[in-house]
Design an enzyme around this catalytic site. Structure first.
Site, short mmCIF file in Angstrom:
data_model
loop_
_atom_site.label_atom_id
_atom_site.label_comp_id
_atom_site.label_asym_id
_atom_site.label_seq_id
_atom_site.Cartn_x
_atom_site.Cartn_y
_atom_site.Cartn_z
N LYS A 191 -6.77 -4.90 -2.75
CA LYS A 191 -7.45 -5.51 -1.60
C LYS A 191 -8.38 -4.49 -0.98
CE LYS A 191 -3.55 -4.41 1.47
NZ LYS A 191 -4.24 -3.52 2.41
N ASP A 244 0.79 -1.25 0.00
CA ASP A 244 0.00 0.00 0.00
C ASP A 244 0.82 1.30 0.00
OD1 ASP A 244 -1.90 -1.97 0.34
OD2 ASP A 244 -2.64 -1.29 2.26
N CYS A 297 -1.84 -2.37 7.84
CA CYS A 297 -1.89 -3.34 6.74
C CYS A 297 -0.64 -4.22 6.65
CB CYS A 297 -2.14 -2.60 5.43
SG CYS A 297 -3.81 -1.93 5.37
C1 C5J Z 1 -2.87 0.69 5.65
C2 C5J Z 1 -4.52 1.96 6.85
N1 C5J Z 1 -2.45 0.46 4.40
N2 C5J Z 1 -3.64 2.40 7.75
N3 C5J Z 1 -4.13 1.21 5.80
O1 C5J Z 1 -2.15 0.48 6.61
O2 C5J Z 1 -5.69 2.25 6.96
#
Ligand code: C5J
Length: 221
Positions: A129, A24, A162
């Site tokens: 995702k 991400d 994540c």
């Molecule tokens: C991730 C989030 N990618 N912090 N998402 O960690 O909401």
């Protein structure tokens, strides 16, 4: 088998069989105007992870080893976004709302893109995702099995959300996992430090940690 100088002890990894998974690294988390900022975070805290992640990418590309990028995104009709996720945080901007980088956390919008320094190249895998974990409602497990991948090197954001969720999912599925210490960041430095500690505690109960320099040195060797 080559090894990485890691904690709590050296991490042995097979070639082939090892992949880099970058979680991400999207504009929605790293840049102002996206999801991270809508939740009240200082997004500049994530920037230090970009250069070490790029170093890992370059090293994996140079070795011809598999690379997986993930994105946290939702369908434009938000049919894959549980209402509980959308309302959480009570932010001024919610998932699906229009923001400066397009609709927040929606596939195809500029904010959902991976930052340009780390953009996937043709041949690299991209997993979209809707949850925090990259195994939830995605083909990741089949993709790894098809490629014979047993060992995962983790980078990305955010460490305790994540990244940690995916690492725990992978650990429970039998994958050997290493989290790269400087190639991951959190909006909360204490949460990052705690995550690194809890991953490698108790003899590596979730996995290993190592700096990017140690991973790159092992790949060069
Ligand atoms: C991730 C989030 N990618 N912090 N998402 O960690 O909401």
């Amino acid at each position: 088998m080559p090894t990485i100088d890691a904690q709590p002890y050296e991490f042995a990894f097979p070639i082939p069989g090892t992949a880099l998974i970058i979680i991400d690294m999207q504009r929605d988390f790293l840049e102002p105007g996206g999801f991270g900022e809508a939740l009240g975070n200082d997004v500049s805290r994530l920037a230090p992870a970009v250069a070490p992640t790029r170093a890992l990418l370059d090293a994996f590309r140079a070795c011809g080893l598999p690379i997986i990028h993930t994105r946290e995104v939702h369908r434009p009709d938000l049919s894959d976004c549980p209402p509980s996720k959308r309302v959480r945080g009570r932010g001024a901007l919610r998932i699906g709302d229009p923001g400066p980088m397009g609709r927040i956390l929606v596939a195809g919008e500029p904010g959902s893109d991976i930052v340009p320094e780390l953009a996937p190249r043709p041949g690299e895998m991209l997993i979209d995702k809707s949850g925090k974990g990259a195994f939830h409602a995605t083909p990741l497990q089949e993709v790894l099995a098809r490629r014979g991948i047993t060992h995962l090197i983790f980078a990305g954001v955010t460490t305790e959300v994540c990244v940690q969720t995916t690492m725990r999912e992978a650990n429970d599925r039998g994958y050997e996992c290493l989290l790269v210490e400087d190639a991951t960041e959190s909006y909360f430095p204490a949460f990052k430090a705690a995550t690194l500690e809890m991953v490698r505690a108790q003899g590596g109960i979730v996995g290993w940690t190592a700096p990017s320099a140690a991973v790159c040195a092992a790949l060069r060797a």
